[in-house]
Design a protein around this motif. Structure first.
Motif, PDB file in Angstrom:
ATOM      1  N   ASP A  23       0.841  -1.192   0.000  1.00  0.00           N
ATOM      2  CA  ASP A  23       0.000   0.000   0.000  1.00  0.00           C
ATOM      3  C   ASP A  23       0.882   1.250   0.000  1.00  0.00           C
ATOM      4  N   THR A  24       0.277   2.417   0.046  1.00  0.00           N
ATOM      5  CA  THR A  24       1.027   3.671  -0.023  1.00  0.00           C
ATOM      6  C   THR A  24       1.968   3.880   1.158  1.00  0.00           C
ATOM      7  N   ASN A  25       1.743   3.148   2.249  1.00  0.00           N
ATOM      8  CA  ASN A  25       2.623   3.241   3.417  1.00  0.00           C
ATOM      9  C   ASN A  25       3.764   2.232   3.365  1.00  0.00           C
ATOM     10  N   GLY A  26       3.791   1.409   2.307  1.00  0.00           N
ATOM     11  CA  GLY A  26       4.837   0.407   2.177  1.00  0.00           C
ATOM     12  C   GLY A  26       4.522  -0.902   2.882  1.00  0.00           C
ATOM     13  N   SER A  27       3.299  -1.015   3.407  1.00  0.00           N
ATOM     14  CA  SER A  27       2.884  -2.256   4.074  1.00  0.00           C
ATOM     15  C   SER A  27       2.389  -3.257   3.028  1.00  0.00           C
ATOM     16  N   VAL A  28       2.687  -4.517   3.248  1.00  0.00           N
ATOM     17  CA  VAL A  28       2.252  -5.575   2.347  1.00  0.00           C
ATOM     18  C   VAL A  28       0.724  -5.645   2.334  1.00  0.00           C
ATOM     19  N   ILE A  29       0.151  -5.837   1.152  1.00  0.00           N
ATOM     20  CA  ILE A  29      -1.298  -5.970   1.015  1.00  0.00           C
ATOM     21  C   ILE A  29      -1.685  -7.434   1.205  1.00  0.00           C
ATOM     22  N   ASP A  30      -2.615  -7.685   2.106  1.00  0.00           N
ATOM     23  CA  ASP A  30      -3.166  -9.023   2.313  1.00  0.00           C
ATOM     24  C   ASP A  30      -4.115  -9.297   1.143  1.00  0.00           C
ATOM     25  N   LEU A  31      -3.781 -10.270   0.313  1.00  0.00           N
ATOM     26  CA  LEU A  31      -4.554 -10.562  -0.898  1.00  0.00           C
ATOM     27  C   LEU A  31      -5.651 -11.599  -0.692  1.00  0.00           C
ATOM     28  N   THR A  32      -5.919 -11.976   0.546  1.00  0.00           N
ATOM     29  CA  THR A  32      -6.876 -13.044   0.843  1.00  0.00           C
ATOM     30  C   THR A  32      -8.225 -12.823   0.165  1.00  0.00           C
ATOM     31  N   ASN A  33      -8.781 -11.643   0.244  1.00  0.00           N
ATOM     32  CA  ASN A  33     -10.118 -11.374  -0.297  1.00  0.00           C
ATOM     33  C   ASN A  33     -10.088 -10.662  -1.644  1.00  0.00           C
ATOM     34  N   TRP A  34      -8.972 -10.765  -2.322  1.00  0.00           N
ATOM     35  CA  TRP A  34      -8.817 -10.081  -3.613  1.00  0.00           C
ATOM     36  C   TRP A  34      -8.606 -11.083  -4.739  1.00  0.00           C
ATOM     37  N   ASN A  35      -9.046 -10.699  -5.933  1.00  0.00           N
ATOM     38  CA  ASN A  35      -8.715 -11.394  -7.176  1.00  0.00           C
ATOM     39  C   ASN A  35      -7.654 -10.562  -7.874  1.00  0.00           C
ATOM     40  N   VAL A  36      -6.919 -11.159  -8.808  1.00  0.00           N
ATOM     41  CA  VAL A  36      -5.818 -10.471  -9.474  1.00  0.00           C
ATOM     42  C   VAL A  36      -5.949 -10.645 -10.985  1.00  0.00           C
ATOM     43  N   VAL A  80       8.946  -8.364 -30.922  1.00  0.00           N
ATOM     44  CA  VAL A  80       9.986  -7.566 -30.273  1.00  0.00           C
ATOM     45  C   VAL A  80       9.436  -6.143 -30.210  1.00  0.00           C
ATOM     46  N   THR A  81       9.262  -5.646 -28.995  1.00  0.00           N
ATOM     47  CA  THR A  81       8.597  -4.355 -28.830  1.00  0.00           C
ATOM     48  C   THR A  81       8.797  -3.825 -27.419  1.00  0.00           C
ATOM     49  N   GLU A  82       8.337  -2.614 -27.208  1.00  0.00           N
ATOM     50  CA  GLU A  82       8.205  -2.066 -25.859  1.00  0.00           C
ATOM     51  C   GLU A  82       6.752  -1.665 -25.701  1.00  0.00           C
ATOM     52  N   GLY A  83       6.121  -2.200 -24.675  1.00  0.00           N
ATOM     53  CA  GLY A  83       4.729  -1.902 -24.411  1.00  0.00           C
ATOM     54  C   GLY A  83       4.532  -1.505 -22.962  1.00  0.00           C
ATOM     55  N   VAL A  84       3.304  -1.616 -22.519  1.00  0.00           N
ATOM     56  CA  VAL A  84       2.944  -1.246 -21.151  1.00  0.00           C
ATOM     57  C   VAL A  84       2.160  -2.391 -20.516  1.00  0.00           C
ATOM     58  N   TYR A  85       2.137  -2.422 -19.203  1.00  0.00           N
ATOM     59  CA  TYR A  85       1.339  -3.418 -18.495  1.00  0.00           C
ATOM     60  C   TYR A  85       0.840  -2.809 -17.201  1.00  0.00           C
ATOM     61  N   ASP A  86      -0.170  -3.439 -16.652  1.00  0.00           N
ATOM     62  CA  ASP A  86      -0.568  -3.126 -15.284  1.00  0.00           C
ATOM     63  C   ASP A  86      -1.188  -4.361 -14.651  1.00  0.00           C
ATOM     64  N   ILE A  87      -1.170  -4.354 -13.336  1.00  0.00           N
ATOM     65  CA  ILE A  87      -1.770  -5.431 -12.548  1.00  0.00           C
ATOM     66  C   ILE A  87      -2.728  -4.783 -11.558  1.00  0.00           C
ATOM     67  N   GLU A  88      -3.930  -5.349 -11.515  1.00  0.00           N
ATOM     68  CA  GLU A  88      -4.965  -4.839 -10.626  1.00  0.00           C
ATOM     69  C   GLU A  88      -5.414  -5.929  -9.674  1.00  0.00           C
ATOM     70  N   ILE A  89      -5.844  -5.484  -8.498  1.00  0.00           N
ATOM     71  CA  ILE A  89      -6.550  -6.370  -7.589  1.00  0.00           C
ATOM     72  C   ILE A  89      -7.983  -5.858  -7.532  1.00  0.00           C
ATOM     73  N   TYR A  90      -8.932  -6.782  -7.389  1.00  0.00           N
ATOM     74  CA  TYR A  90     -10.329  -6.379  -7.343  1.00  0.00           C
ATOM     75  C   TYR A  90     -11.095  -7.336  -6.425  1.00  0.00           C
ATOM     76  N   ASP A  91     -12.166  -6.815  -5.832  1.00  0.00           N
ATOM     77  CA  ASP A  91     -12.941  -7.639  -4.908  1.00  0.00           C
ATOM     78  C   ASP A  91     -14.331  -7.922  -5.471  1.00  0.00           C
ATOM     79  N   SER A  92     -15.122  -8.670  -4.741  1.00  0.00           N
ATOM     80  CA  SER A  92     -16.440  -9.093  -5.212  1.00  0.00           C
ATOM     81  C   SER A  92     -17.438  -7.945  -5.323  1.00  0.00           C
ATOM     82  N   SER A  93     -17.167  -6.824  -4.649  1.00  0.00           N
ATOM     83  CA  SER A  93     -18.069  -5.674  -4.729  1.00  0.00           C
ATOM     84  C   SER A  93     -17.827  -4.841  -5.980  1.00  0.00           C
TER      85      SER A  93
END
Length: 113
Positions: A23-36, A80-93
Motif C-alpha cells: 500500500d502507499t505506506n509500504g505495508s504488504v497488502i493481504d490478498l486473501t479477499n482479492w482477485n488479481v 519484439v517491442t516495448e509496451g505497457v502493463y498493469d496489474i490490478e486487484i479487485y474484490d467481489s463488490s
C-alpha cells in the motif's frame, strides 16, 4: 498510487517473476479477499492484448506476493517491442485497485530452434 516496475522478457525463454504488493505506506497488502488480473499491451489505448500476464496470488495470501509465469512457447509468439502493463486487484463488490504498472520490453533471441 501504483508501484512502477518494468518487465524484461526474452522471446522464446520462460519468464518468471515474483512481485510484492504494497500500500502507499509500504505495508504488504493481504490478498486473501482479492482477485488479481494483469495484461500487457503495445499502448494503453490499444484494445488488443500483447499477452495476458495471468498473475497468480501466492499462498499464504497474507504475504502480498503475485507470480507471473509465461512459458517459452508463449514468449516465442510475442513481437519484439516495448509496451505497457498493469496489474490490478479487485474484490467481489467491484472495487478495483491498480497495484503495479510499468513498461514491458520484449527482446529478440539469438538462439532459435
Amino acid at each position: 498510487m501504483a508501484a512502477h516496475y518494468d518487465l524484461n522478457i526474452t522471446k522464446g525463454s520462460s519468464f518468471t517473476i515474483r512481485l510484492v504488493t504494497q500500500d502507499t505506506n509500504g505495508s504488504v497488502i493481504d490478498l486473501t479477499n482479492w482477485n488479481v488480473r494483469g495484461y500487457a499491451k503495445i499502448k494503453y489505448s490499444e484494445s488488443n492484448l500483447l499477452v495476458d500476464l495471468n498473475p497468480q496470488k501466492v499462498s499464504p495470501n497474507t504475504n502480498g506476493f503475485i507470480d507471473i509465469q509465461l512459458a517459452a512457447a508463449t514468449t516465442a509468439t510475442l513481437p519484439v517491442t516495448e509496451g505497457v502493463y498493469d496489474i490490478e486487484i479487485y474484490d467481489s463488490s467491484g472495487y478495483v485497485d491498480k497495484v503495479l504498472t510499468g513498461y514491458v520490453r520484449v527482446f529478440p533471441e539469438a538462439t532459435y530452434q
